[in-house]
Design an enzyme around this catalytic site. Structure first.
Site, short mmCIF file in Angstrom:
data_model
loop_
_atom_site.label_atom_id
_atom_site.label_comp_id
_atom_site.label_asym_id
_atom_site.label_seq_id
_atom_site.Cartn_x
_atom_site.Cartn_y
_atom_site.Cartn_z
N ASP A 202 0.81 -1.22 0.00
CA ASP A 202 0.00 0.00 0.00
C ASP A 202 0.84 1.26 0.00
O ASP A 202 0.32 2.35 -0.25
CB ASP A 202 -0.83 0.07 1.29
CG ASP A 202 -2.04 -0.82 1.24
OD1 ASP A 202 -2.31 -1.37 0.17
OD2 ASP A 202 -2.70 -0.94 2.28
C1 BGC Z 1 0.22 1.25 6.35
C2 BGC Z 1 -0.17 0.01 5.57
C3 BGC Z 1 -1.66 -0.06 5.48
C4 BGC Z 1 -2.20 1.24 4.87
C5 BGC Z 1 -3.70 1.24 4.71
C6 BGC Z 1 -0.42 2.48 5.74
O1 BGC Z 1 -0.14 3.58 6.53
O2 BGC Z 1 1.61 1.38 6.40
O3 BGC Z 1 0.35 -1.15 6.18
O4 BGC Z 1 -2.06 -1.15 4.71
O5 BGC Z 1 -1.81 2.33 5.65
O6 BGC Z 1 -4.37 1.41 5.88
C1 NOJ Z 2 -1.68 -3.79 5.43
C2 NOJ Z 2 -2.88 -3.93 4.55
O1 NOJ Z 2 -3.97 -4.43 5.28
C3 NOJ Z 2 -2.62 -4.82 3.39
O2 NOJ Z 2 -3.71 -4.79 2.51
C4 NOJ Z 2 -1.37 -4.39 2.68
O3 NOJ Z 2 -1.18 -5.25 1.62
C5 NOJ Z 2 -0.19 -4.38 3.62
N1 NOJ Z 2 -0.49 -3.50 4.68
C6 NOJ Z 2 1.11 -3.96 2.97
O4 NOJ Z 2 1.16 -2.63 2.70
#
Ligand code: BGC
Ligand code: NOJ
Length: 811
Positions: free
Chosen positions: A483
């Site tokens: 993400d």
């Molecule tokens: C986090 C991710 C997460 C995303 C969506 C980001 O700040 O680092 O792990 O999936 O937010 O909530």
């Molecule tokens: C947490 C999110 O829930 C997941 O969808 C994502 O793939 C990982 N973070 C990696 O960024």
């Protein structure tokens, strides 16, 4: 340092010191009604949705930590204490918390009085039960006062934090003997209320927080508890609570039991009222009647234990290693079930307000629980697919209560659609139920757009091929699985979220990870087409898969490892040429899982590079070198300090991808070493460093560049649970459901002599013994099914109801 121990016999983790390095929690409830509970009984309950139907208040990120919960206070001649230590924090003579499967018991002892509370959510009921047992362990009669406390917030939990001008004026309650009802907003648009009951007469009660605690007091020493006298307060606005007071007299050696019940009721629109302004309590009374004695409650607890016994009987391992057995047989499966229920919505790191059910998250979670509850997996798949768009794209999440997709956490993540192929094929392989493909499923929840579920998979597949970039690799969209790799975002404003801001157009950022993912699930799609007689479609799809393999070999290889991406400007990401972020884990995982260039040694090379650049004492980090500066064209990934989260943290979710890759090239020792490094039961001894629960995976462990490598965060709700379960059971232990039977392909350390797996599959039981006296990593010398040698590694599907002996000799 440890804070407790595993009690494998009772399937519990026992905490013996309340001051764990972070609240260590458990989840109660399996369907509809849920609670989070910490080892000091902190936490809250909700019906289906922690944002819209949260019953009681919890204060995240507070000082001290873990504030709010279901609290009990005992006033024993002026000494005040709580069985779970908090909130009073009087030093206890004894303390023990047992987190079990869907129940938690908290036991405290002070000055000869023992208080044990068992918390659980009974099956098929919308309530949390708290069974309290008080025992006088001394030799004199004692009189104590017992107070309960919960703090209501049955309204939008987000609103609870920010709309005080309204919320502080709306609170309404009803008081009827030992039942305290919370009916705020019931007279207008809500047809639900909550109540807190105890099965004994009360000496007093309170429903107004200020009266109970005192405006400038704290939870630790409420006025009423200190003075030993309830005020029988009635809340009008401000902050409604529910507190009972019971005077208990205990002879020497005597025990008394009480049942407290926190319940939730929904009424039909025309059945809301008993009389003007008085809520209809018929359903509340029926619920109370179900659980108003200790016997009834014990029976419900028993039913819960049978429920879990059945669920855990489907896959069980008997190996030489207790730490592994307890993960495979108990805790990893349990965590998978919790992620099924919660997705990423409510934990002690996720406040239950955003993030609902993630499209990619929920699809991936499914591989961890489909063997336990296939019918609910099917339902989940259909729910997810119903939020998909006609072009195959997807909302990134949907709200569990409404099942509607929304853009609250962004959209346009181009990996999302492919995970639907993973979940669907996993479901069919487990159950043999191809009929799911014929199910009519809406697009974007619009029934008029419904097509068969197969058409949804097709749309997922072509969403990738319809969105290719200049290197014939998939366009990344907002981001892919990572993400935080926001290659189109270019954010300069600290007040905007990387996950939701508008992306810049005109670039051509491509993802090598999605390319690998496409090859893996594209092949699954082709196989599914062949199985269901869609030959032309299979041939057509195969061409796209072949083209993608070519594109990766040509444009996705950096010499020693797979590239990660091309950025907005077409520049390489994850290459020797970069100063920072030269190598990333995700594309090494997916491209080796897809066996891209296996014949030319690319997989082995890439995995050697992982070992060299990404591996460390606590697991495999996400990228290396970590970013030390904000790179505007990469986005959120470079915002984290080095070693944390997506910037070179050990993001446990993706370690299994490399582990699977290792098993595919037959390196069982390496696969196992990686697995063990992040597996929580092996980290129990370093709990003071690791910090999160030793019985569940955390999303992230700080990596080698961090200031405290090895420190974990974001436990419980992570795709890590499902992927590790899938990897250990299917790729290391090597028992894999397939369309035609159980495929056996272990890849283990050479030092393992033998192990046994008992697997229920399509109605039959398979008792599988693996003999590795040859001391190899993998390779099957002989496979016998009920005494007969078979040539294939797939044990054919046996008749339902049969017990089958499978003997596997490695060599
Ligand atoms: C986090 C991710 C997460 C995303 C969506 C980001 O700040 O680092 O792990 O999936 O937010 O909530
Ligand atoms: C947490 C999110 O829930 C997941 O969808 C994502 O793939 C990982 N973070 C990696 O960024």
């Amino acid at each position: 340092m440890k804070y407790g121990f595993f009690d494998d016999e009772r399937k519990e983790y026992v905490i013996t010191n309340p001051q764990t390095p972070f609240p260590w929690i458990n989840y109660l409830g399996n369907e509809d009604f849920f609670s989070l509970i910490s080892n000091t009984a902190g936490g809250y309950s909700f019906y289906k949705d922690a944002k819209f139907r949260r019953l009681n208040r919890y204060r995240y990120n507070n000082v001290p930590i873990d504030n709010g919960g279901r609290y009990f206070y005992i006033n024993d001649g002026g000494t005040i204490w709580s069985p779970g230590w908090k909130p009073v924090k009087t030093e206890l003579d004894k303390y023990e918390c047992r987190h079990g499967l869907s129940y938690t018991s908290v036991k405290g002892e002070k000055n000869g009085i023992e208080a044990e509370v068992v918390f659980f959510v009974p099956l098929n009921s919308w309530c949390e039960i708290q069974k309290m047992k008080l025992t006088n362990k001394g030799n004199k009669t004692k009189k104590v006062k017992l107070f309960s406390l919960i703090e209501w917030c049955l309204w939008n939990a987000e609103d609870d934090q920010n709309n005080l001008q309204r919320n502080l004026s709306t609170g309404e309650v009803e008081i009827h003997g030992s039942t305290l009802y919370h009916k705020t907003e019931y007279k207008e648009r809500r047809n639900h209320y909550a109540f807190y009951y105890v099965n004994a007469p009360v000496q007093g009660y309170d429903t107004d927080r200020e009266s109970f605690i005192g405006l400038y007091n704290e939870f630790s020493h409420p006025d009423v508890v200190v003075t030993g006298k309830s005020k029988n307060s009635e809340a009008h606005g401000w902050s409604p609570i529910a507190s009972h007071c019971i005077e208990v007299e205990l002879q020497a050696g005597e025990s008394k039991e009480y049942v407290f019940l926190l319940g939730y009721v929904e009424n039909e629109e025309d059945q809301k009222w008993e009389s003007k302004g008085v809520i209809n309590k018929t359903k509340a009374k029926a619920l109370i009647n179900k659980f108003d004695t200790t016997d009834k409650v014990n029976q419900a607890l028993h039913e819960l234990s049978i429920y879990w016994k059945n669920l855990l009987s489907i896959y069980s391992l008997d190996s030489e290693d207790k730490k592994l057995d307890r993960m495979v047989n108990i805790w990893n499966q349990y965590q998978c079930m919790v992620t099924f229920n919660m997705s990423r919505s409510a934990s002690f790191f996720e406040v239950g307000i955003g993030r609902g059910m993630g499209f990619r998250d929920s699809n991936q979670d499914l591989i961890g629980f489909v063997h336990q509850i296939p019918e609910r997996a099917r339902e989940r798949i259909i729910d997810i697919a119903s939020t998909q768009f006609e072009d195959g794209g997807a909302y990134h999440q949907y709200q569990p209560l409404t099942k509607r997709g929304n853009d609250a956490v962004g959209g346009n993540f181009n990996d999302d659609p492919l995970w639907l192929i993973l979940s669907t094929t996993a479901y069919i392989k487990e159950t043999g139920d191809f009929s799911i493909l014929e199910e009519m499923v809406p697009f974007d929840n619009d029934e008029s757009l419904a097509k068969t579920h197969f058409e949804h998979l097709k749309a997922s597949f072509y969403h990738v091929t319809n969105n290719l970039g200049p290197h014939q690799l998939p366009l990344i969209g907002r981001a892919d699985w990572n993400d935080c790799l926001n290659l189109n975002c270019f954010s300069k404003d600290p007040n905007e979220s990387f996950q939701t801001t508008e992306n810049q157009t005109g670039g051509s950022a491509e993802s090598v990870m999605i390319a690998g993912l496409f090859v893996v699930y594209g092949r699954d799609y082709v196989e599914l087409c062949r199985k269901t007689g869609k030959k032309n479609e299979a041939d057509e799809a195969q061409k796209h898969v072949d083209n993608m393999v070519k594109a990766i070999k040509k444009n996705g290889w950096d010499g020693e490892w797979y590239l990660r991406a091309y950025d907005f400007f077409g520049k390489k990401v994850g290459s020797q040429k970069n100063e920072e972020g030269k190598i990333f884990i995700e594309s090494q995982g997916w491209c080796t899982m897809a066996e891209i260039g296996m014949e030319d040694g690319m997989c082995e090379k890439a995995l050697n590079s992982v070992k060299e650049h990404l591996d460390c004492e606590y697991g495999i980090v996400l990228n290396n070198p970590a970013f030390t500066e904000y790179v505007i064209e990469y986005g959120e990934i470079s915002t984290y300090p080095a070693g944390y989260k997506e910037n070179a943290g050990i993001f446990c979710h993706n370690n299994p991808w490399v582990i699977i890759g290792e098993t595919l090239i037959g390196r069982g020792d390496q696969a196992w070493e990686y697995f063990r490094k992040i597996c929580p039961s092996y980290l129990e001894e370093i709990s003071d460093l690791h910090k999160t629960e030793p019985y569940v995976y955390a999303q992230m462990i700080a990596g080698k560049d961090a200031s405290r490598p090895g420190e974990a965060k974001n436990s419980w709700l992570s795709g890590t649970a499902a992927w590790n379960y899938y990897t250990i059971t299917q790729y290391i232990l090597g028992i894999k459901p397939s369309y035609d039977g159980l495929e056996i392909s272990p890849c283990i350390p050479k030092s393992w002599k033998s192990y046994r797996v008992s697997r229920k599959f399509r109605g039959a039981l398979y008792e599988i013994s693996i003999d590795n006296s040859a001391g190899v990593n993998c390779g099957i010398k002989e496979l016998k099914v009920n005494g007969e040698i078979i040539k294939s590694h797939i044990v054919p599907i046996q008749k339902a109801g049969t017990i089958n002996k499978i003997i596997v000799v490695l060599g």
